[in-house]
Design a protein around this motif. Structure first.
Motif, mmCIF file in Angstrom:
data_model
loop_
_atom_site.group_PDB
_atom_site.id
_atom_site.type_symbol
_atom_site.label_atom_id
_atom_site.label_comp_id
_atom_site.label_asym_id
_atom_site.label_seq_id
_atom_site.Cartn_x
_atom_site.Cartn_y
_atom_site.Cartn_z
ATOM 1 N N SER A 80 0.895 -1.342 -0.044
ATOM 2 C CA SER A 80 -0.103 -0.084 -0.024
ATOM 3 C C SER A 80 0.917 1.325 -0.058
ATOM 4 O O SER A 80 1.972 1.357 0.439
ATOM 5 C CB SER A 80 -0.826 0.075 1.210
ATOM 6 O OG SER A 80 -0.247 0.113 2.308
ATOM 7 N N GLU A 122 0.471 5.657 0.257
ATOM 8 C CA GLU A 122 -0.226 6.640 0.540
ATOM 9 C C GLU A 122 0.824 8.063 0.438
ATOM 10 O O GLU A 122 1.616 8.099 1.350
ATOM 11 C CB GLU A 122 -1.000 6.600 1.551
ATOM 12 C CG GLU A 122 -2.071 7.653 1.811
ATOM 13 C CD GLU A 122 -2.867 7.656 3.463
ATOM 14 O OE1 GLU A 122 -4.109 7.350 3.102
ATOM 15 O OE2 GLU A 122 -2.302 7.673 4.359
ATOM 16 N N THR A 164 0.193 12.052 1.068
ATOM 17 C CA THR A 164 -0.964 13.158 1.632
ATOM 18 C C THR A 164 -0.069 14.465 1.715
ATOM 19 O O THR A 164 1.066 14.627 2.053
ATOM 20 C CB THR A 164 -1.660 12.728 2.836
ATOM 21 O OG1 THR A 164 -0.629 12.536 4.140
ATOM 22 C CG2 THR A 164 -2.432 11.358 2.641
ATOM 23 N N ARG A 221 -8.671 15.822 0.347
ATOM 24 C CA ARG A 221 -9.034 15.195 1.691
ATOM 25 C C ARG A 221 -10.091 16.057 2.251
ATOM 26 O O ARG A 221 -10.328 17.271 2.066
ATOM 27 C CB ARG A 221 -7.836 15.158 2.549
ATOM 28 C CG ARG A 221 -6.818 14.552 2.120
ATOM 29 C CD ARG A 221 -5.343 14.657 2.757
ATOM 30 N NE ARG A 221 -5.328 14.459 4.210
ATOM 31 C CZ ARG A 221 -4.580 14.840 5.200
ATOM 32 N NH1 ARG A 221 -3.679 15.540 4.714
ATOM 33 N NH2 ARG A 221 -4.609 14.299 6.221
ATOM 34 N N ARG A 265 -4.906 13.732 -1.428
ATOM 35 C CA ARG A 265 -4.380 12.231 -0.958
ATOM 36 C C ARG A 265 -4.337 11.458 -2.263
ATOM 37 O O ARG A 265 -5.367 11.372 -3.005
ATOM 38 C CB ARG A 265 -5.457 11.695 0.034
ATOM 39 C CG ARG A 265 -4.958 10.137 0.454
ATOM 40 C CD ARG A 265 -6.193 9.800 1.442
ATOM 41 N NE ARG A 265 -5.981 8.228 1.648
ATOM 42 C CZ ARG A 265 -6.534 7.118 0.960
ATOM 43 N NH1 ARG A 265 -7.672 7.563 0.151
ATOM 44 N NH2 ARG A 265 -6.301 6.115 1.389
ATOM 45 N N ALA A 295 -3.649 7.346 -3.035
ATOM 46 C CA ALA A 295 -3.395 6.045 -2.355
ATOM 47 C C ALA A 295 -3.626 4.831 -3.599
ATOM 48 O O ALA A 295 -4.423 5.090 -4.470
ATOM 49 C CB ALA A 295 -4.610 6.142 -1.466
ATOM 50 N N ARG A 313 -2.981 0.596 -4.082
ATOM 51 C CA ARG A 313 -2.675 -0.888 -3.177
ATOM 52 C C ARG A 313 -2.361 -1.603 -4.469
ATOM 53 O O ARG A 313 -3.202 -1.899 -5.667
ATOM 54 C CB ARG A 313 -4.015 -1.225 -2.736
ATOM 55 C CG ARG A 313 -3.683 -2.480 -1.821
ATOM 56 C CD ARG A 313 -4.889 -3.034 -1.177
ATOM 57 N NE ARG A 313 -4.615 -4.236 -0.299
ATOM 58 C CZ ARG A 313 -3.776 -4.539 0.662
ATOM 59 N NH1 ARG A 313 -3.346 -3.237 1.374
ATOM 60 N NH2 ARG A 313 -3.851 -5.465 1.196
#
Length: 426
Positions: free
Chosen positions: A368, A370, A372, A408, A414, A416, A418
Motif C-alpha cells: 500500500s 499513500e 498526503t 481530503r 491524498r 493512495a 494498493r
C-alpha cells in the motif's frame, strides 16, 4: 482389460516422434502416397480376396497384360512427377496429376475416373487452396471439375458407357478438398493477423511505459530544478553560498536526468523497430519484467533519496514505513517508486504547501502507498495536463491494483494505491 495409464502414456511417448515426422511431410509426398494407396486399392478391388465370392470390380481385358501395366506405370510416373512439382509449380503439378488420373482410367477399363485415382488430385487441391491465393484455389478446382466433365463428355461423344453417379461423387470430393484447404488458409491468415495485432499491442504498451517513465523522470527533475533555481534567485545577492549550493543541486539533478534519459533512449533503440540492424526485423517487446527499461533500476529503496532531494529543494517529505520489508517483483518495485515520485512531484508543483507525508506499508497480500499533503492546490491545476494521475492510474491498473486520488475532507490532497504482490514473492 483396459491399458494402464502408464502404458498409455508410454505408447503416446513412442508415437509422438513418428507422428511429428509424418506431419512434417511436404504436400507433394502426401500426394504421391495418396496415388500409391489408390493404385494398390485399384488392384486389390479387382482381386478376389479371402471371404469374397468374386472381385468387387471386374478387371479390364488388358489390365494385367504388358500394355495395361505399361499404361499404369506411365500414369504413375506422370502423377509422381506432378507430386514433385506441387510445392514449386502447383499449376503444372495439378495438370500432370489430372493427366495421370485420365491415363490410369484407360488401363482400368472404367466409365469414369475412379475416386482411388483421384485422391492425389484431391490432396493437390487441398494444398493449393491452403497455401495459395483464393483465386488460384478456385481456378484449380474449376480445372479439376472441368477435366471430370470433359472426360464424361468425350466418352458420351464416342458412344461409350459412363459412370455419371460415381463421377459426381469424385467431383464432390474435389469440392470438399478445396473447402478444407480454403478453411485452413483462412485460419492461417487469421492467426497471422492475431499475431500481428498482438505484436502491435505489445509495442504500444512498451511505448506507453516509456512515455510514463519519461514523464515521471523529467517532470520530477524539472520540478526540483525549478525550486532550486527559484531559491538561488532569491538569495543570490544576500547568501552567495546558499545560491552556490542551489546551483550545485541544479547541476546534479540535471546530470542525473540526462543520464537517465540516455539509458532510457538506449533501451528504446534496443526495443524499437530495426533493432536487428539495417533492414532487419523488429524485435517485439514482451510484457512483464525485463521490458528493456530495467536499466532505469529505481525502486522503493530509492524513496529515501527522493525525499532527501525534495526536502533540500524546499518541500519536506516525511516517509513512514509499515510492515515487514521484503523483496518485490521488479515491475511492482519500479511502479511503486514511480507512483511515489509522481505524487511527490504533484505536491511540489501544484499543492502550494511546504510538506507532505509518504506512507509505504507492506502486508502479506500486497503493498500500500499513500501520499498526503495539506496544501490548497490540486494536481492538474495551474496549467497542468493531468497526465501524472493518469499515469499512476494506468500503472496500478496494469498490475491489477486499486487506485484513488482526490481532496481530503480536512483540506489537502491524498493519493493512495494498493498493489497486489504474487504469492511467490511474499
Amino acid at each position: 482389460m483396459p491399458a494402464s495409464p502408464s502404458r498409455t502414456a508410454r505408447a503416446r511417448t513412442l508415437l509422438s516422434p513418428v507422428l511429428r515426422r509424418w506431419g512434417c511431410l511436404p504436400s507433394g509426398a502426401w500426394a504421391g502416397l495418396a496415388w500409391c494407396a489408390g493404385t494398390v486399392f485399384a488392384f486389390l478391388s479387382r482381386v478376389r480376396l479371402p471371404g469374397e465370392a468374386e472381385p468387387t470390380v471386374l478387371p479390364g481385358v488388358y489390365l494385367y497384360r504388358w500394355d495395361g501395366l505399361t499404361v499404369m506405370a506411365l500414369a504413375t510416373a506422370v502423377t509422381l512427377a506432378g507430386a514433385g512439382l506441387l510445392r514449386r509449380r502447383p499449376t503444372a503439378a495439378l495438370v500432370l496429376m489430372l493427366a495421370g488420373a485420365v491415363i490410369a482410367s484407360t488401363a482400368l477399363s472404367v466409365g469414369e475416373i475412379p475416386l482411388a485415382q483421384f485422391l492425389a488430385v484431391d490432396v493437390a487441391l487441398y494444398a493449393i487452396a491452403a497455401t495459395r491465393p483464393r483465386r488460384t484455389g478456385i481456378a484449380a478446382t474449376g480445372t479439376a471439375l472441368g477435366v471430370l466433365a470433359g472426360y464424361l463428355a468425350a466418352r458420351v461423344s464416342f458412344g461409350w458407357p459412363v459412370g455419371t453417379s460415381a463421377e459426381l461423387s469424385v467431383a464432390l470430393t474435389a469440392v470438399v478438398a478445396w473447402l478444407l484447404g480454403d478453411a485452413a488458409h483462412q485460419s492461417r491468415e487469421h492467426a497471422d493477423r492475431a499475431r500481428a495485432q498482438a505484436a502491435e499491442q505489445a509495442i504500444t504498451a512498451e511505448r506507453l511505459r516509456i512515455a510514463r517513465e519519461l514523464h515521471d523522470m523529467v517532470a520530477h527533475s524539472i520540478g526540483i530544478i525549478a525550486l532550486q533555481a527559484g531559491a538561488a534567485k532569491r538569495v543570490i545577492e544576500t547568501q552567495p553560498a546558499g545560491a552556490r549550493e542551489a546551483l550545485a543541486a541544479i547541476e546534479t539533478s540535471g546530470r542525473e536526468t540526462l543520464s537517465g534519459l540516455r539509458r532510457m533512449l538506449g533501451a528504446l533503440r534496443q526495443s524499437g523497430p530495426g533493432s536487428g540492424g539495417p533492414g532487419g526485423p523488429a524485435r517485439v517487446p514482451q510484457p512483464g519484467p525485463g521490458l528493456g527499461l530495467a536499466d532505469v533500476g529505481l525502486g522503493l529503496a530509492d524513496v529515501g533519496r527522493l525525499a532527501a532531494a525534495t526536502t533540500a529543494a524546499g518541500v519536506r517529505v516525511d516517509v513512514e514505513w509499515r510492515g515487514e520489508p521484503g523483496p518485490l517483483p521488479p515491475e511492482i518495485d519500479r511502479s511503486a517508486y514511480r507512483i511515489v515520485q509522481e505524487a511527490v512531484t504533484n505536491v511540489v508543483r501544484h499543492a502550494g504547501t511546504g510538506s507532505c507525508r509518504v506512507t509505504v506499508g507492506r502486508a502479506p497480500d500486497g503493498l500500500s502507498i499513500e501520499v498526503t499533503d495539506d496544501g490548497a492546490g490540486r494536481p492538474g491545476e495551474a496549467g497542468g495536463t493531468g497526465w501524472g494521475l493518469t499515469g499512476m492510474r494506468e500503472r496500478v491498473r496494469l498490475l491489477d491494483g486499486e487506485f484513488a486520488a482526490g481532496p481530503r475532507p480536512g483540506g489537502g490532497f491524498r493519493v493512495a494505491a494498493r498493489l497486489p504482490v504474487p504469492a511467490g514473492a511474499r
